[in-house]
Scaffold this motif. Structure first.
Motif, PDB file in Angstrom:
ATOM      1  N   ILE A 182       1.098  -1.067  -0.174  1.00 39.76           N
ATOM      2  CA  ILE A 182       0.124   0.269  -0.170  1.00 39.76           C
ATOM      3  C   ILE A 182       1.233   1.178  -0.236  1.00 39.76           C
ATOM      4  CG2 ILE A 182      -1.672   1.017   1.798  1.00 39.76           C
ATOM      5  CD1 ILE A 182      -3.185  -1.204   2.162  1.00 39.76           C
ATOM      6  N   ILE A 183       2.579   1.201   0.631  1.00 38.96           N
ATOM      7  CA  ILE A 183       2.935   1.981   0.578  1.00 38.96           C
ATOM      8  C   ILE A 183       3.764   2.919  -0.300  1.00 38.96           C
ATOM      9  CG2 ILE A 183       4.796   3.067   1.758  1.00 38.96           C
ATOM     10  CD1 ILE A 183       4.431   1.941   4.116  1.00 38.96           C
ATOM     11  N   LEU A 184       3.794   1.565  -1.284  1.00 37.83           N
ATOM     12  CA  LEU A 184       4.536   1.540  -2.654  1.00 37.83           C
ATOM     13  C   LEU A 184       3.751   2.120  -3.777  1.00 37.83           C
ATOM     14  CD1 LEU A 184       6.625  -0.893  -4.398  1.00 37.83           C
ATOM     15  CD2 LEU A 184       5.266   0.250  -5.669  1.00 37.83           C
ATOM     16  N   LEU A 185       2.542   1.922  -3.884  1.00 38.27           N
ATOM     17  CA  LEU A 185       1.125   2.579  -4.145  1.00 38.27           C
ATOM     18  C   LEU A 185       1.280   3.691  -4.361  1.00 38.27           C
ATOM     19  CD1 LEU A 185      -1.356  -0.616  -4.529  1.00 38.27           C
ATOM     20  CD2 LEU A 185       0.028   0.425  -5.901  1.00 38.27           C
ATOM     21  N   VAL A 186       0.213   4.694  -2.766  1.00 40.09           N
ATOM     22  CA  VAL A 186       0.694   5.145  -2.462  1.00 40.09           C
ATOM     23  C   VAL A 186       1.317   6.348  -3.146  1.00 40.09           C
ATOM     24  CG1 VAL A 186       0.606   7.354  -0.265  1.00 40.09           C
ATOM     25  CG2 VAL A 186      -0.522   4.946  -0.411  1.00 40.09           C
ATOM     26  N   LEU A 187       3.139   5.897  -2.796  1.00 45.43           N
ATOM     27  CA  LEU A 187       4.643   7.078  -3.257  1.00 45.43           C
ATOM     28  C   LEU A 187       4.266   6.847  -4.905  1.00 45.43           C
ATOM     29  CD1 LEU A 187       6.932   5.465  -1.022  1.00 45.43           C
ATOM     30  CD2 LEU A 187       6.022   7.409  -0.359  1.00 45.43           C
ATOM     31  N   SER A 188       3.940   5.781  -5.607  1.00 45.01           N
ATOM     32  CA  SER A 188       3.862   5.824  -6.909  1.00 45.01           C
ATOM     33  C   SER A 188       2.693   6.154  -7.373  1.00 45.01           C
ATOM     34  CB  SER A 188       3.651   4.302  -7.338  1.00 45.01           C
ATOM     35  OG  SER A 188       4.061   3.549  -6.769  1.00 45.01           O
ATOM     36  N   SER A 344      20.621  -7.781   5.357  1.00 41.77           N
ATOM     37  CA  SER A 344      19.744  -8.589   5.389  1.00 41.77           C
ATOM     38  C   SER A 344      18.719  -8.338   7.148  1.00 41.77           C
ATOM     39  CB  SER A 344      20.643  -9.437   6.342  1.00 41.77           C
ATOM     40  OG  SER A 344      21.485  -9.679   7.606  1.00 41.77           O
ATOM     41  N   ALA A 345      18.839  -7.750   7.629  1.00 49.30           N
ATOM     42  CA  ALA A 345      17.819  -7.530   9.101  1.00 49.30           C
ATOM     43  C   ALA A 345      16.259  -7.075   8.794  1.00 49.30           C
ATOM     44  CB  ALA A 345      18.385  -6.586   9.932  1.00 49.30           C
ATOM     45  N   VAL A 346      16.065  -6.205   6.574  1.00 52.58           N
ATOM     46  CA  VAL A 346      14.929  -6.370   6.569  1.00 52.58           C
ATOM     47  C   VAL A 346      14.078  -7.779   6.158  1.00 52.58           C
ATOM     48  CG1 VAL A 346      13.960  -4.942   4.401  1.00 52.58           C
ATOM     49  CG2 VAL A 346      16.143  -4.181   4.545  1.00 52.58           C
ATOM     50  N   PRO A 347      12.761  -6.993   7.351  1.00 50.77           N
ATOM     51  CA  PRO A 347      11.999  -8.511   7.321  1.00 50.77           C
ATOM     52  C   PRO A 347      11.294  -9.202   5.606  1.00 50.77           C
ATOM     53  CG  PRO A 347      11.310  -6.866   8.580  1.00 50.77           C
ATOM     54  CD  PRO A 347      12.030  -6.465   8.138  1.00 50.77           C
ATOM     55  N   MET A 348      11.824 -10.539   5.349  1.00 48.83           N
ATOM     56  CA  MET A 348      11.006 -10.628   3.971  1.00 48.83           C
ATOM     57  C   MET A 348       9.791 -10.306   4.218  1.00 48.83           C
ATOM     58  SD  MET A 348      13.542 -12.652   2.469  1.00 48.83           S
ATOM     59  CE  MET A 348      14.604 -13.076   2.802  1.00 48.83           C
ATOM     60  N   PRO A 349       8.688  -9.861   5.137  1.00 53.31           N
ATOM     61  CA  PRO A 349       7.790  -9.374   4.592  1.00 53.31           C
ATOM     62  C   PRO A 349       7.563  -8.327   3.324  1.00 53.31           C
ATOM     63  CG  PRO A 349       7.120 -10.939   6.147  1.00 53.31           C
ATOM     64  CD  PRO A 349       8.839 -10.451   6.237  1.00 53.31           C
ATOM     65  N   VAL A 350       8.071  -7.119   3.787  1.00 50.31           N
ATOM     66  CA  VAL A 350       8.581  -5.755   3.750  1.00 50.31           C
ATOM     67  C   VAL A 350       8.959  -6.037   2.334  1.00 50.31           C
ATOM     68  CG1 VAL A 350      10.177  -3.821   3.649  1.00 50.31           C
ATOM     69  CG2 VAL A 350       9.297  -4.951   5.845  1.00 50.31           C
ATOM     70  N   LEU A 351       9.876  -6.993   1.575  1.00 47.52           N
ATOM     71  CA  LEU A 351      10.613  -7.484   0.742  1.00 47.52           C
ATOM     72  C   LEU A 351       9.558  -7.953  -0.247  1.00 47.52           C
ATOM     73  CD1 LEU A 351      14.083  -8.491   0.866  1.00 47.52           C
ATOM     74  CD2 LEU A 351      13.346  -6.886   0.673  1.00 47.52           C
ATOM     75  N   GLY A 352       8.441  -8.892   0.303  1.00 46.04           N
ATOM     76  CA  GLY A 352       7.920  -9.699  -0.043  1.00 46.04           C
ATOM     77  C   GLY A 352       6.789  -8.403  -0.632  1.00 46.04           C
ATOM     78  N   GLY A 353       6.115  -7.340  -0.526  1.00 48.94           N
ATOM     79  CA  GLY A 353       5.181  -6.289  -0.348  1.00 48.94           C
ATOM     80  C   GLY A 353       6.056  -6.240  -1.635  1.00 48.94           C
ATOM     81  N   ALA A 354       6.799  -5.644  -1.581  1.00 50.10           N
ATOM     82  CA  ALA A 354       7.115  -4.752  -3.137  1.00 50.10           C
ATOM     83  C   ALA A 354       7.511  -5.822  -4.183  1.00 50.10           C
ATOM     84  CB  ALA A 354       9.516  -4.110  -2.521  1.00 50.10           C
ATOM     85  N   GLY A 355       8.048  -6.808  -3.854  1.00 52.54           N
ATOM     86  CA  GLY A 355       8.578  -7.374  -4.850  1.00 52.54           C
ATOM     87  C   GLY A 355       7.537  -7.980  -6.081  1.00 52.54           C
ATOM     88  N   LEU A 356       6.285  -8.079  -5.173  1.00 52.11           N
ATOM     89  CA  LEU A 356       4.920  -8.392  -6.207  1.00 52.11           C
ATOM     90  C   LEU A 356       4.660  -7.743  -6.982  1.00 52.11           C
ATOM     91  CD1 LEU A 356       2.185 -10.221  -5.639  1.00 52.11           C
ATOM     92  CD2 LEU A 356       1.252  -8.555  -4.118  1.00 52.11           C
ATOM     93  N   VAL A 357       4.524  -6.337  -7.048  1.00 57.32           N
ATOM     94  CA  VAL A 357       4.713  -5.155  -8.039  1.00 57.32           C
ATOM     95  C   VAL A 357       5.803  -5.304  -8.714  1.00 57.32           C
ATOM     96  CG1 VAL A 357       4.536  -2.434  -8.199  1.00 57.32           C
ATOM     97  CG2 VAL A 357       3.311  -3.580  -6.782  1.00 57.32           C
ATOM     98  N   LEU A 358       6.945  -6.084  -8.047  1.00 52.58           N
ATOM     99  CA  LEU A 358       8.319  -5.749  -8.856  1.00 52.58           C
ATOM    100  C   LEU A 358       8.112  -7.093  -9.804  1.00 52.58           C
ATOM    101  CD1 LEU A 358      11.002  -4.351  -8.877  1.00 52.58           C
ATOM    102  CD2 LEU A 358      11.567  -5.713  -7.335  1.00 52.58           C
ATOM    103  N   PHE A 359       7.939  -8.371  -9.163  1.00 54.44           N
ATOM    104  CA  PHE A 359       8.349  -9.185 -10.390  1.00 54.44           C
ATOM    105  C   PHE A 359       6.858  -9.150 -11.378  1.00 54.44           C
ATOM    106  CE2 PHE A 359      10.203 -11.761  -6.468  1.00 54.44           C
ATOM    107  CZ  PHE A 359      11.304 -10.349  -6.799  1.00 54.44           C
TER     108      PHE A 359
END
Length: 455
Positions: A182-188, A344-359
Motif C-alpha cells: 500500500i505504501i508503494l502504491l501511494v508513493l507511486s 539482511s535485517a529487512v524483514p522478508m514480508p517487507v521485501l515480498g510486498g515490494a516484490g509483488l509489484v516488482l515481479f
C-alpha cells in the motif's frame, strides 16, 4: 556536445553520483534475498558452520558486485553495458547441492563451477549467434514467464521467507507485506517524479521502520561480529576438478547462458536500445569470466538477476551507471559484514510486498511485447500458448520431471529456460522451416497425360 548528449541511448545517461547510489541501493535491496539464498542452501548441504556460511555470503556479495561493475561498465569483449545486476545463479543450485552431497564435496563444486565457466567462456560467442531466433514472439514469451516464475518468490517472502518458521504464512507477516504494498502504491501515485522513482526503496525503508516498531525482525544482532573483513583467496581450499561434475555443471551453464541472453534482450527492450550478437556475446563472456573467478573466493556461478530487470521496467531508471553504483554497494557489503547484516535485517514480508509489484512488472513488460503479435495467424497463437504452458509446468508441479534424466531436469526444471527452448524451437518450426509442397500444374498434367482415342 549537446548533439552528443541527444544521441545517447537511455542506458548511457549519467544521473549524478547521489541519484545513482540512491537508485542503485534499490537494486541491492531487490536482489539481496536472491543473492544470499544460494550460499545458504549450498553451505547447509555441505555441512558448514554458521561462520563458514557467513563467509560464503560475504564472498557472494563481493564477487556479485565486481561482476555487476564488469557487466555494466564493461571492457573490451566483456560486459553488455546494460543495467543488469549480477549475482549467484539459482539455476545451478540443484546441481551444486547434488555434487556437494553425493558427488565429491564442496571443493568439487568449486572445480565444477570453474571448469564449466571456462567452457562457457569459449562457447559464449557461438551461443550469442542465436539472436536471430529471438523475435518479439520469443522474447515476449520469455519475459512474461520470467515475471510469472518470480511470483512464487514474492509470495514466499510475503509469508515470511522461511517455510519452517512457526509464523510462516501468518496474518501478521502477510499484513506487513500488504502494508508495504500500500505504501508503494501511494508513493507511486505522488506527482513528484523522484519520489515515484524511489518508491521501491522508500516503501522498503518505511516498511522496515514500521516493522521495527511493531516488533518484527531481528535488529539486535546487527553490531555482532566483525565490522570489516577481506574476502579470503582460496579460503575454502583449492577447487578440485572431476569430469562428471564439470559435465553436470556445464548443462546448468547452458541454462544460465539461455536465461542471461533472455535477460539481456528483455532489458534492451525496456531500455529501448539495440542489441546484436556481439553485445550479447560480451554480456555472456562477462558472466562466464566472473563465474570462473568466483570459486577462487569460495562462491559460485554468476548470472543476470531477472528481478532487477523488473525494477528497471517499473522505475523507468534505465542508466547502467545506476546499476554500477549498486555493484559498488555490493562490493562494500562484501567488505563490511556489518552492512550486510543491516540489509539482511529487512524483514522478508517487507521485501515480498515490494516484490509483488516488482515481479509483476516484468510479466507486464512481456505482455506488452506479446501485444504486438498478429494473432490472426494461428501459428502465432500456438507458439505463444504452448511456450507459456510448458514454462508453467515446473511452476505448477516441481516434481513433474522427477523421473526424467538429470540433464533433462536441469534444462526444463526452470520455467524460464523451458519457455525459452520451446519458443525458439516452435518459432524455427513455424517460421523458418519451409515444407516443400508438390505443386501440380493442371496444364502440365493434361499435356502429359496420354489420352486414348475415342472409338
Amino acid at each position: 556536445m549537446s548533439n552528443k548528449k541527444k544521441s545517447l541511448t537511455p542506458e548511457h545517461e549519467f544521473l549524478g553520483i547521489g541519484k545513482s547510489f540512491a537508485y542503485g541501493l534499490q537494486h541491492v535491496l531487490t536482489m539481496y534475498g536472491g543473492i544470499i539464498a544460494p550460499p545458504l542452501i549450498i553451505g547447509a548441504a555441505s555441512g558448514f558452520s554458521s561462520m563458514q556460511i557467513a563467509q560464503l555470503i560475504t564472498a557472494s556479495l563481493f564477487i556479485g558486485g565486481l561482476a555487476t561493475i564488469l557487466q555494466t561498465l564493461g571492457i573490451k569483449y566483456f560486459g553488455a553495458r546494460l543495467p543488469l545486476v549480477q549475482g549467484v545463479s539459482f539455476a545451478s543450485v540443484g546441481t551444486m547441492v547434488g555434487i556437494a552431497t553425493t558427488g565429491g564435496g564442496f571443493n568439487v563444486v568449486l572445480g565444477a563451477v570453474m571448469g564449466a565457466a571456462l567452457l562457457g567462456l569459449i562457447i559464449a560467442p557461438f551461443f550469442a549467434k542465436i539472436i536471430r531466433f529471438f523475435p518479439p514472439i520469443v522474447t515476449g514469451c520469455v519475459i512474461t514467464i520470467i515475471g510469472i516464475s518470480l511470483m512464487p518468490v514474492a509470495v514466499r517472502w510475503m509469508m515470511g521467507g522461511n517455510s519452517k518458521a512457526a509464523d510462516f504464512g501468518s496474518v501478521e507477516n502477510i499484513g506487513l507485506a500488504a502494508m508495504t504494498l500500500i505504501i508503494l502504491l501511494v508513493l507511486s501515485k505522488i506527482g513528484n517524479e523522484t519520489i515515484r522513482r524511489l518508491s521501491i526503496l522508500a516503501s522498503i525503508i518505511i516498511g522496515t521502520l514500521l516493522a521495527a516498531l511493531m516488533g518484527f525482525g531481528h535488529f539486535s544482532n546487527i553490531t555482532d561480529g566483525a565490522w570489516f573483513a577481506l574476502p579470503q583467496f582460496l579460503g575454502f581450499g583449492a577447487p578440485v576438478f572431476h569430469a562428471p561434475a564439470i559435465l553436470a555443471m556445464l548443462i546448468a551453464t547452458v541454462v544460465i547462458l539461455t536465461e542471461t541472453t533472455a535477460d539481456i534482450i528483455a532489458v534492451s527492450e525496456i531500455v529501448d536500445t539495440t542489441v546484436d550478437d556481439k553485445r550479447i556475446a560480451d554480456g555472456l563472456r562477462a558472466d562466464m569470466l566472473s563465474s570462473a573467478v568466483a570459486p577462487l573466493f569460495g562462491t559460485f556461478m554468476q548470472s543476470a538477476f531477472a528481478q532487477n530487470v523488473g525494477l528497471v521496467a517499473m522505475t523507468g531508471v534505465k542508466s547502467r551507471f545506476v546499476v554500477a553504483a549498486g555493484g559498488v554497494i555490493l562490493v562494500v557489503l562484501g567488505l563490511l559484514p556489518v552492512m550486510g547484516r543491516l540489509v539482511s535485517a529487512v524483514p522478508m514480508p517487507v521485501l515480498g510486498g515490494a516484490g509483488l509489484v516488482l515481479f509483476g512488472s516484468v510479466a507486464a513488460s512481456g505482455i506488452r511485447s506479446l501485444g504486438k503479435i498478429d494473432y490472426s495467424q494461428q501459428k502465432n497463437m500456438i507458439i505463444v500458448a504452448t511456450s507459456l504452458a510448458v514454462g508453467m509446468i515446473p511452476l505448477a508441479n516441481n516434481a513433474f520431471y522427477a523421473h526424467f534424466p538429470r540433464w533433462f531436469q536441469t534444462l526444463f526444471h526452470s520455467g524460464i529456460s523451458a519457455t525459452c527452448i520451446m519458443a525458439i524451437c516452435l518459432n524455427i518450426m513455424f517460421n523458418h522451416v519451409r515444407v516443400k509442397r508438390t505443386m501440380i500444374d493442371h496444364h502440365q498434367l493434361t499435356k502429359n497425360v496420354i489420352k486414348k482415342p475415342l472409338h
